[in-house]
Write a protein that holds these residues in place. Structure first.
Motif, PDB file in Angstrom:
ATOM      1  N   SER A 159       0.817  -1.211   0.000  1.00 33.94           N
ATOM      2  CA  SER A 159       0.000   0.000   0.000  1.00 33.94           C
ATOM      3  C   SER A 159       0.849   1.258   0.000  1.00 33.94           C
ATOM      4  N   HIS A 160       2.036   1.219   0.562  1.00 32.27           N
ATOM      5  CA  HIS A 160       2.918   2.382   0.574  1.00 32.27           C
ATOM      6  C   HIS A 160       3.571   2.577  -0.795  1.00 32.27           C
ATOM      7  N   ALA A 161       3.914   1.472  -1.443  1.00 33.54           N
ATOM      8  CA  ALA A 161       4.654   1.570  -2.693  1.00 33.54           C
ATOM      9  C   ALA A 161       3.774   1.974  -3.856  1.00 33.54           C
ATOM     10  N   MET A 162       2.458   1.870  -3.715  1.00 33.18           N
ATOM     11  CA  MET A 162       1.564   2.109  -4.839  1.00 33.18           C
ATOM     12  C   MET A 162       1.013   3.530  -4.889  1.00 33.18           C
ATOM     13  N   LEU A 163       1.285   4.336  -3.881  1.00 36.61           N
ATOM     14  CA  LEU A 163       0.562   5.590  -3.744  1.00 36.61           C
ATOM     15  C   LEU A 163       0.845   6.589  -4.851  1.00 36.61           C
ATOM     16  N   ASP A 164       2.015   6.552  -5.479  1.00 36.45           N
ATOM     17  CA  ASP A 164       2.397   7.585  -6.422  1.00 36.45           C
ATOM     18  C   ASP A 164       1.965   7.308  -7.857  1.00 36.45           C
ATOM     19  N   ILE A 165       1.367   6.153  -8.137  1.00 41.71           N
ATOM     20  CA  ILE A 165       0.866   5.852  -9.477  1.00 41.71           C
ATOM     21  C   ILE A 165      -0.609   6.194  -9.513  1.00 41.71           C
ATOM     22  N   LEU A 166      -0.954   7.222 -10.268  1.00 43.10           N
ATOM     23  CA  LEU A 166      -2.326   7.730 -10.266  1.00 43.10           C
ATOM     24  C   LEU A 166      -3.257   6.824 -11.047  1.00 43.10           C
ATOM     25  N   SER A 167      -4.413   6.563 -10.474  1.00 45.85           N
ATOM     26  CA  SER A 167      -5.475   5.814 -11.132  1.00 45.85           C
ATOM     27  C   SER A 167      -6.233   6.736 -12.085  1.00 45.85           C
ATOM     28  N   ILE A 168      -6.393   6.324 -13.341  1.00 46.76           N
ATOM     29  CA  ILE A 168      -7.146   7.151 -14.296  1.00 46.76           C
ATOM     30  C   ILE A 168      -8.609   7.292 -13.880  1.00 46.76           C
ATOM     31  N   PRO A 169      -9.286   6.208 -13.434  1.00 45.09           N
ATOM     32  CA  PRO A 169     -10.650   6.409 -12.925  1.00 45.09           C
ATOM     33  C   PRO A 169     -10.703   7.427 -11.789  1.00 45.09           C
ATOM     34  N   GLN A 170      -9.720   7.384 -10.881  1.00 45.84           N
ATOM     35  CA  GLN A 170      -9.682   8.349  -9.784  1.00 45.84           C
ATOM     36  C   GLN A 170      -9.452   9.754 -10.332  1.00 45.84           C
ATOM     37  N   GLU A 171      -8.561   9.861 -11.321  1.00 51.07           N
ATOM     38  CA  GLU A 171      -8.264  11.143 -11.950  1.00 51.07           C
ATOM     39  C   GLU A 171      -9.539  11.788 -12.491  1.00 51.07           C
ATOM     40  N   VAL A 172     -10.357  10.974 -13.180  1.00 46.37           N
ATOM     41  CA  VAL A 172     -11.601  11.488 -13.770  1.00 46.37           C
ATOM     42  C   VAL A 172     -12.610  11.858 -12.686  1.00 46.37           C
ATOM     43  N   ARG A 173     -12.747  10.992 -11.690  1.00 47.18           N
ATOM     44  CA  ARG A 173     -13.737  11.253 -10.631  1.00 47.18           C
ATOM     45  C   ARG A 173     -13.383  12.476  -9.817  1.00 47.18           C
ATOM     46  N   GLU A 174     -12.060  12.746  -9.661  1.00 48.96           N
ATOM     47  CA  GLU A 174     -11.659  13.941  -8.928  1.00 48.96           C
ATOM     48  C   GLU A 174     -11.995  15.219  -9.702  1.00 48.96           C
ATOM     49  N   LEU A 175     -12.244  15.070 -11.010  1.00 51.76           N
ATOM     50  CA  LEU A 175     -12.707  16.202 -11.812  1.00 51.76           C
ATOM     51  C   LEU A 175     -14.219  16.382 -11.712  1.00 51.76           C
ATOM     52  N   GLY A 176     -14.866  15.475 -10.964  1.00 50.85           N
ATOM     53  CA  GLY A 176     -16.317  15.533 -10.816  1.00 50.85           C
ATOM     54  C   GLY A 176     -17.058  14.961 -12.007  1.00 50.85           C
ATOM     55  N   GLN A 177     -16.396  14.103 -12.779  1.00 48.14           N
ATOM     56  CA  GLN A 177     -16.996  13.541 -13.982  1.00 48.14           C
ATOM     57  C   GLN A 177     -17.165  12.033 -13.859  1.00 48.14           C
ATOM     58  N   ILE A 178     -17.988  11.483 -14.752  1.00 48.95           N
ATOM     59  CA  ILE A 178     -18.274  10.053 -14.739  1.00 48.95           C
ATOM     60  C   ILE A 178     -17.254   9.333 -15.605  1.00 48.95           C
ATOM     61  N   TYR A 179     -16.648   8.302 -15.036  1.00 50.54           N
ATOM     62  CA  TYR A 179     -15.596   7.556 -15.733  1.00 50.54           C
ATOM     63  C   TYR A 179     -16.146   6.329 -16.452  1.00 50.54           C
ATOM     64  N   SER A 180     -15.585   6.054 -17.628  1.00 55.32           N
ATOM     65  CA  SER A 180     -15.839   4.800 -18.337  1.00 55.32           C
ATOM     66  C   SER A 180     -14.638   4.522 -19.237  1.00 55.32           C
ATOM     67  N   TYR A 181     -14.569   3.300 -19.774  1.00 53.05           N
ATOM     68  CA  TYR A 181     -13.448   2.973 -20.665  1.00 53.05           C
ATOM     69  C   TYR A 181     -13.871   1.903 -21.652  1.00 53.05           C
ATOM     70  N   ARG A 182     -13.098   1.810 -22.732  1.00 54.88           N
ATOM     71  CA  ARG A 182     -13.349   0.785 -23.757  1.00 54.88           C
ATOM     72  C   ARG A 182     -12.019   0.185 -24.185  1.00 54.88           C
ATOM     73  N   ILE A 183     -11.951  -1.139 -24.202  1.00 57.24           N
ATOM     74  CA  ILE A 183     -10.759  -1.826 -24.698  1.00 57.24           C
ATOM     75  C   ILE A 183     -10.847  -1.875 -26.220  1.00 57.24           C
ATOM     76  N   LEU A 184      -9.859  -1.299 -26.878  1.00 62.41           N
ATOM     77  CA  LEU A 184      -9.859  -1.252 -28.343  1.00 62.41           C
ATOM     78  C   LEU A 184      -9.198  -2.481 -28.942  1.00 62.41           C
ATOM     79  N   GLN A 185      -8.160  -2.988 -28.278  1.00 65.31           N
ATOM     80  CA  GLN A 185      -7.506  -4.218 -28.744  1.00 65.31           C
ATOM     81  C   GLN A 185      -6.745  -4.857 -27.605  1.00 65.31           C
ATOM     82  N   ARG A 186      -6.580  -6.184 -27.701  1.00 66.73           N
ATOM     83  CA  ARG A 186      -5.870  -6.952 -26.677  1.00 66.73           C
ATOM     84  C   ARG A 186      -5.205  -8.141 -27.351  1.00 66.73           C
TER      85      ARG A 186
END
Length: 249
Positions: free
Chosen positions: A86-113
């Protein structure tokens, strides 16, 4: 280790037995139930409790050691590694968290795998050896339904083998890695580039429009975990950091 502690190892019945054992111990560590320095049950004790072969238990513990969650010593046995994940992971920002902190609704789509040996183009793009065995994903992240960032990522299968069984249907790969791996080193670079035609179409901007490219690599000790390229429309984003004399604040 006392009986109550080993009794905490509980399998969920999903997937290969070695991975059930790995997840059960990982979850105890990440939840803080087994803090750093805690002695992990010996292989023979886990074999007896879980009805598993020595090879199966050894494989689970070896993977936990590669992820940096446990430390195996010949004389003193296996202990939970320090510092905790939990200490080592704190500095990598979550994109869903990034969006939610903007007050917006997050979603995503996988384009290829795809899973397998890196192609020549992929090896060049991420500076991989041609023998590298990776999961390659391209995703588009959205904020309130509008394109937020285009993600191009490779995950090293040798370091994180369970990625081959993960669909990422519920959790995007960046957040999944935060939950399922530990990193000890990271490299981070930001540059300005012009959007190519295909990228511009996905991001709903004009070809050639300025973008911010965030490139990040993470390792666990010397083992590579992931490399990612995040392309943000330049006119919609800025990165802000606040620093003091002893680091970020």
């Amino acid at each position: 280790m006392s009986a109550p502690q080993i009794d905490a190892v509980s399998l969920d019945g999903a997937g290969p037995l070695y991975d059930q054992i790995r997840r059960a111990i990982r979850d105890l560590i990440l939840a803080g139930t087994w803090p750093p320095g805690t002695a992990v049950p010996a292989e023979h004790a886990l074999m007896e409790k879980l009805g598993a072969s020595r090879m199966t238990v050894h494989r689970a513990l070896a993977q936990l050691a590669r992820e940096g969650l446990i430390t195996r010593r010949r004389r003193s046995g296996t202990i939970v590694a320090s510092p905790p994940a939990s200490h080592a992971m704190l500095d990598i920002l979550s994109i869903p968290q990034e969006v939610r902190e903007l007050g917006q609704i997050y979603s995503y789509r996988i384009l290829q795998r795809s899973n397998g040996k890196a192609s020549r183009d992929l090896a060049t793009r991420f500076e991989l050896g041609r023998s590298a065995n990776v999961a390659h994903l391209t995703l588009l992240h959205f904020a309130d339904g509008a394109p937020h960032v285009l993600e191009d990522r490779v995950i090293h299968i040798e370091t994180i083998p369970q990625v081959t069984d993960e669909s990422f249907a519920e959790t995007p790969p960046g957040d999944w890695l935060l939950q399922n791996s530990l990193w000890t080193q990271a490299e981070h670079a930001i540059s300005a580039i012009a959007a190519e035609a295909q990228e511009a179409e996905l991001l709903k901007i004009d070809a050639g429009e300025p973008c911010l490219l965030v490139e990040r690599r993470t390792w666990n000790q010397a083992e590579p975990i992931t490399a990612v390229r995040l392309l943000y429309p330049g006119g919609r984003h800025r990165f802000v950091g606040r620093f003091g004399p002893y680091g970020s604040v």
